[in-house]
Scaffold this motif. Sequence first.
Motif, PDB file in Angstrom:
ATOM      1  N   LYS A  44       7.363   0.085 -11.719  1.00 50.58           N
ATOM      2  CA  LYS A  44       7.020   1.463 -11.392  1.00 50.58           C
ATOM      3  C   LYS A  44       5.617   1.513 -10.805  1.00 50.58           C
ATOM      4  O   LYS A  44       4.706   0.858 -11.308  1.00 50.58           O
ATOM      5  CB  LYS A  44       7.085   2.318 -12.651  1.00 50.58           C
ATOM      6  CG  LYS A  44       6.707   3.771 -12.456  1.00 50.58           C
ATOM      7  CD  LYS A  44       6.781   4.540 -13.757  1.00 50.58           C
ATOM      8  CE  LYS A  44       5.450   4.463 -14.445  1.00 50.58           C
ATOM      9  NZ  LYS A  44       5.290   5.327 -15.593  1.00 50.58           N
ATOM     10  N   ILE A  45       5.441   2.314  -9.761  1.00 49.80           N
ATOM     11  CA  ILE A  45       4.111   2.537  -9.202  1.00 49.80           C
ATOM     12  C   ILE A  45       3.438   3.650  -9.986  1.00 49.80           C
ATOM     13  O   ILE A  45       4.027   4.708 -10.200  1.00 49.80           O
ATOM     14  CB  ILE A  45       4.184   2.870  -7.707  1.00 49.80           C
ATOM     15  CG1 ILE A  45       4.739   1.651  -6.960  1.00 49.80           C
ATOM     16  CG2 ILE A  45       2.821   3.283  -7.165  1.00 49.80           C
ATOM     17  CD1 ILE A  45       4.972   1.858  -5.507  1.00 49.80           C
ATOM     18  N   VAL A  46       2.219   3.390 -10.434  1.00 48.61           N
ATOM     19  CA  VAL A  46       1.453   4.375 -11.192  1.00 48.61           C
ATOM     20  C   VAL A  46       0.635   5.244 -10.242  1.00 48.61           C
ATOM     21  O   VAL A  46       0.619   6.464 -10.357  1.00 48.61           O
ATOM     22  CB  VAL A  46       0.542   3.680 -12.233  1.00 48.61           C
ATOM     23  CG1 VAL A  46      -0.347   4.693 -12.934  1.00 48.61           C
ATOM     24  CG2 VAL A  46       1.395   2.910 -13.233  1.00 48.61           C
ATOM     25  N   SER A  47      -0.060   4.618  -9.275  1.00 51.14           N
ATOM     26  CA  SER A  47      -0.861   5.394  -8.322  1.00 51.14           C
ATOM     27  C   SER A  47      -1.130   4.580  -7.062  1.00 51.14           C
ATOM     28  O   SER A  47      -1.082   3.355  -7.066  1.00 51.14           O
ATOM     29  CB  SER A  47      -2.182   5.840  -8.944  1.00 51.14           C
ATOM     30  OG  SER A  47      -2.982   4.724  -9.271  1.00 51.14           O
ATOM     31  N   LEU A  48      -1.424   5.311  -6.006  1.00 48.80           N
ATOM     32  CA  LEU A  48      -1.766   4.729  -4.714  1.00 48.80           C
ATOM     33  C   LEU A  48      -2.974   5.498  -4.195  1.00 48.80           C
ATOM     34  O   LEU A  48      -3.007   6.739  -4.260  1.00 48.80           O
ATOM     35  CB  LEU A  48      -0.570   4.872  -3.766  1.00 48.80           C
ATOM     36  CG  LEU A  48      -0.483   4.032  -2.527  1.00 48.80           C
ATOM     37  CD1 LEU A  48      -0.669   2.548  -2.816  1.00 48.80           C
ATOM     38  CD2 LEU A  48       0.848   4.260  -1.837  1.00 48.80           C
ATOM     39  N   HIS A  49      -3.994   4.764  -3.735  1.00 48.84           N
ATOM     40  CA  HIS A  49      -5.253   5.379  -3.289  1.00 48.84           C
ATOM     41  C   HIS A  49      -5.632   4.852  -1.908  1.00 48.84           C
ATOM     42  O   HIS A  49      -5.403   3.684  -1.604  1.00 48.84           O
ATOM     43  CB  HIS A  49      -6.410   5.015  -4.231  1.00 48.84           C
ATOM     44  CG  HIS A  49      -6.147   5.321  -5.658  1.00 48.84           C
ATOM     45  ND1 HIS A  49      -6.449   6.521  -6.230  1.00 48.84           N
ATOM     46  CD2 HIS A  49      -5.588   4.575  -6.648  1.00 48.84           C
ATOM     47  CE1 HIS A  49      -6.104   6.505  -7.505  1.00 48.84           C
ATOM     48  NE2 HIS A  49      -5.576   5.326  -7.776  1.00 48.84           N
ATOM     49  N   LEU A  50      -6.285   5.718  -1.121  1.00 45.71           N
ATOM     50  CA  LEU A  50      -6.873   5.309   0.150  1.00 45.71           C
ATOM     51  C   LEU A  50      -8.371   5.547   0.067  1.00 45.71           C
ATOM     52  O   LEU A  50      -8.812   6.621  -0.363  1.00 45.71           O
ATOM     53  CB  LEU A  50      -6.282   6.111   1.315  1.00 45.71           C
ATOM     54  CG  LEU A  50      -6.887   5.828   2.691  1.00 45.71           C
ATOM     55  CD1 LEU A  50      -6.644   4.372   3.110  1.00 45.71           C
ATOM     56  CD2 LEU A  50      -6.338   6.779   3.727  1.00 45.71           C
ATOM     57  N   SER A 113      -1.974   0.704  -8.251  1.00 53.93           N
ATOM     58  CA  SER A 113      -1.825   0.367  -9.668  1.00 53.93           C
ATOM     59  C   SER A 113      -0.355   0.569 -10.006  1.00 53.93           C
ATOM     60  O   SER A 113       0.275   1.529  -9.559  1.00 53.93           O
ATOM     61  CB  SER A 113      -2.730   1.211 -10.560  1.00 53.93           C
ATOM     62  OG  SER A 113      -2.425   2.574 -10.452  1.00 53.93           O
ATOM     63  N   ALA A 114       0.200  -0.389 -10.759  1.00 56.59           N
ATOM     64  CA  ALA A 114       1.635  -0.367 -11.033  1.00 56.59           C
ATOM     65  C   ALA A 114       1.952  -1.100 -12.325  1.00 56.59           C
ATOM     66  O   ALA A 114       1.166  -1.908 -12.807  1.00 56.59           O
ATOM     67  CB  ALA A 114       2.387  -1.006  -9.866  1.00 56.59           C
ATOM     68  N   ASP A 115       3.126  -0.818 -12.848  1.00 57.23           N
ATOM     69  CA  ASP A 115       3.670  -1.561 -13.976  1.00 57.23           C
ATOM     70  C   ASP A 115       4.600  -2.622 -13.413  1.00 57.23           C
ATOM     71  O   ASP A 115       5.486  -2.317 -12.614  1.00 57.23           O
ATOM     72  CB  ASP A 115       4.467  -0.638 -14.907  1.00 57.23           C
ATOM     73  CG  ASP A 115       3.586   0.382 -15.605  1.00 57.23           C
ATOM     74  OD1 ASP A 115       2.413   0.061 -15.879  1.00 57.23           O
ATOM     75  OD2 ASP A 115       4.076   1.490 -15.881  1.00 57.23           O
ATOM     76  N   GLY A 116       4.380  -3.867 -13.828  1.00 58.47           N
ATOM     77  CA  GLY A 116       5.231  -4.956 -13.365  1.00 58.47           C
ATOM     78  C   GLY A 116       6.460  -5.112 -14.242  1.00 58.47           C
ATOM     79  O   GLY A 116       6.475  -4.705 -15.401  1.00 58.47           O
ATOM     80  N   ARG A 117       7.484  -5.723 -13.697  1.00 60.53           N
ATOM     81  CA  ARG A 117       8.713  -5.969 -14.455  1.00 60.53           C
ATOM     82  C   ARG A 117       8.465  -6.926 -15.629  1.00 60.53           C
ATOM     83  O   ARG A 117       9.207  -6.929 -16.594  1.00 60.53           O
ATOM     84  CB  ARG A 117       9.794  -6.542 -13.542  1.00 60.53           C
ATOM     85  CG  ARG A 117      10.283  -5.555 -12.525  1.00 60.53           C
ATOM     86  CD  ARG A 117      11.587  -6.008 -11.880  1.00 60.53           C
ATOM     87  NE  ARG A 117      11.983  -5.086 -10.847  1.00 60.53           N
ATOM     88  CZ  ARG A 117      12.581  -3.917 -11.060  1.00 60.53           C
ATOM     89  NH1 ARG A 117      12.842  -3.530 -12.280  1.00 60.53           N
ATOM     90  NH2 ARG A 117      12.908  -3.140 -10.055  1.00 60.53           N
ATOM     91  N   ASN A 118       7.373  -7.713 -15.529  1.00 60.70           N
ATOM     92  CA  ASN A 118       7.044  -8.674 -16.591  1.00 60.70           C
ATOM     93  C   ASN A 118       6.194  -8.054 -17.699  1.00 60.70           C
ATOM     94  O   ASN A 118       5.737  -8.750 -18.589  1.00 60.70           O
ATOM     95  CB  ASN A 118       6.323  -9.875 -15.983  1.00 60.70           C
ATOM     96  CG  ASN A 118       5.056  -9.453 -15.258  1.00 60.70           C
ATOM     97  OD1 ASN A 118       4.665  -8.283 -15.280  1.00 60.70           O
ATOM     98  ND2 ASN A 118       4.423 -10.400 -14.595  1.00 60.70           N
ATOM     99  N   GLY A 119       5.962  -6.741 -17.629  1.00 62.92           N
ATOM    100  CA  GLY A 119       5.188  -6.062 -18.663  1.00 62.92           C
ATOM    101  C   GLY A 119       3.698  -5.991 -18.402  1.00 62.92           C
ATOM    102  O   GLY A 119       2.970  -5.366 -19.161  1.00 62.92           O
ATOM    103  N   LEU A 120       3.234  -6.629 -17.346  1.00 61.44           N
ATOM    104  CA  LEU A 120       1.808  -6.604 -17.025  1.00 61.44           C
ATOM    105  C   LEU A 120       1.460  -5.376 -16.182  1.00 61.44           C
ATOM    106  O   LEU A 120       2.269  -4.895 -15.398  1.00 61.44           O
ATOM    107  CB  LEU A 120       1.410  -7.862 -16.257  1.00 61.44           C
ATOM    108  CG  LEU A 120       1.548  -9.180 -17.012  1.00 61.44           C
ATOM    109  CD1 LEU A 120       1.140 -10.350 -16.123  1.00 61.44           C
ATOM    110  CD2 LEU A 120       0.711  -9.173 -18.282  1.00 61.44           C
ATOM    111  N   PHE A 121       0.234  -4.892 -16.350  1.00 58.81           N
ATOM    112  CA  PHE A 121      -0.292  -3.810 -15.512  1.00 58.81           C
ATOM    113  C   PHE A 121      -0.945  -4.452 -14.296  1.00 58.81           C
ATOM    114  O   PHE A 121      -1.740  -5.382 -14.435  1.00 58.81           O
ATOM    115  CB  PHE A 121      -1.300  -2.961 -16.285  1.00 58.81           C
ATOM    116  CG  PHE A 121      -1.757  -1.757 -15.527  1.00 58.81           C
ATOM    117  CD1 PHE A 121      -0.910  -0.681 -15.324  1.00 58.81           C
ATOM    118  CD2 PHE A 121      -3.034  -1.712 -15.000  1.00 58.81           C
ATOM    119  CE1 PHE A 121      -1.330   0.433 -14.618  1.00 58.81           C
ATOM    120  CE2 PHE A 121      -3.464  -0.602 -14.292  1.00 58.81           C
ATOM    121  CZ  PHE A 121      -2.610   0.476 -14.098  1.00 58.81           C
ATOM    122  N   ILE A 122      -0.622  -3.978 -13.115  1.00 53.31           N
ATOM    123  CA  ILE A 122      -1.051  -4.609 -11.871  1.00 53.31           C
ATOM    124  C   ILE A 122      -2.033  -3.706 -11.130  1.00 53.31           C
ATOM    125  O   ILE A 122      -1.773  -2.518 -10.940  1.00 53.31           O
ATOM    126  CB  ILE A 122       0.168  -4.904 -10.977  1.00 53.31           C
ATOM    127  CG1 ILE A 122       1.095  -5.875 -11.700  1.00 53.31           C
ATOM    128  CG2 ILE A 122      -0.253  -5.445  -9.623  1.00 53.31           C
ATOM    129  CD1 ILE A 122       2.478  -5.946 -11.121  1.00 53.31           C
TER     130      ILE A 122
END
Length: 143
Positions: A44-50, A113-122
């Motif tokens: 899941k994507i948490v946020s996108l910034h420019l 910023s996103a949630d990875g399928r492996n449980g890590l915050f990216i």
Amino acid sequence: MNFPSFHFLVAYATISIEVPNTSIELKKTDIEVKCLVNDTSLKKIVSLHLKRSDQYVVSKRAGGSENWQDKELAKRGEVNVSLTNVLSSYLILTIPKSKVATKDMGTYRCELSADGRNGLFILQKSDQIFIDITGKDSIFLIS
């Protein structure tokens, strides 16, 4: 004392920046900046910034509306954002040629910023692209 455990991973997802034209002529060329996300490892994507020259311009959080940090640019620019699909999410800033100003010149970068399928915050940043603007802003003299 136990503290919660957080895992962060940098440069794991795929975020890129595209600028079709980096040499802008005032009143003759539109500015278009695209932040593009495409990664099957994201849940899941948490946020996108420019950002422009290390200052936030516009962002979007999942489930929220666009948030303009540059209030003046919000009056001149347009943004189109979708965070619904991790394979094709985007944030696109467009400044019509009639509204481009010399202050739009600078180094642009996207942040994810996103949630990875492996449980890590990216957290990830795209490459930077410099937009150069030539010509002069119109100055009106009142006498």
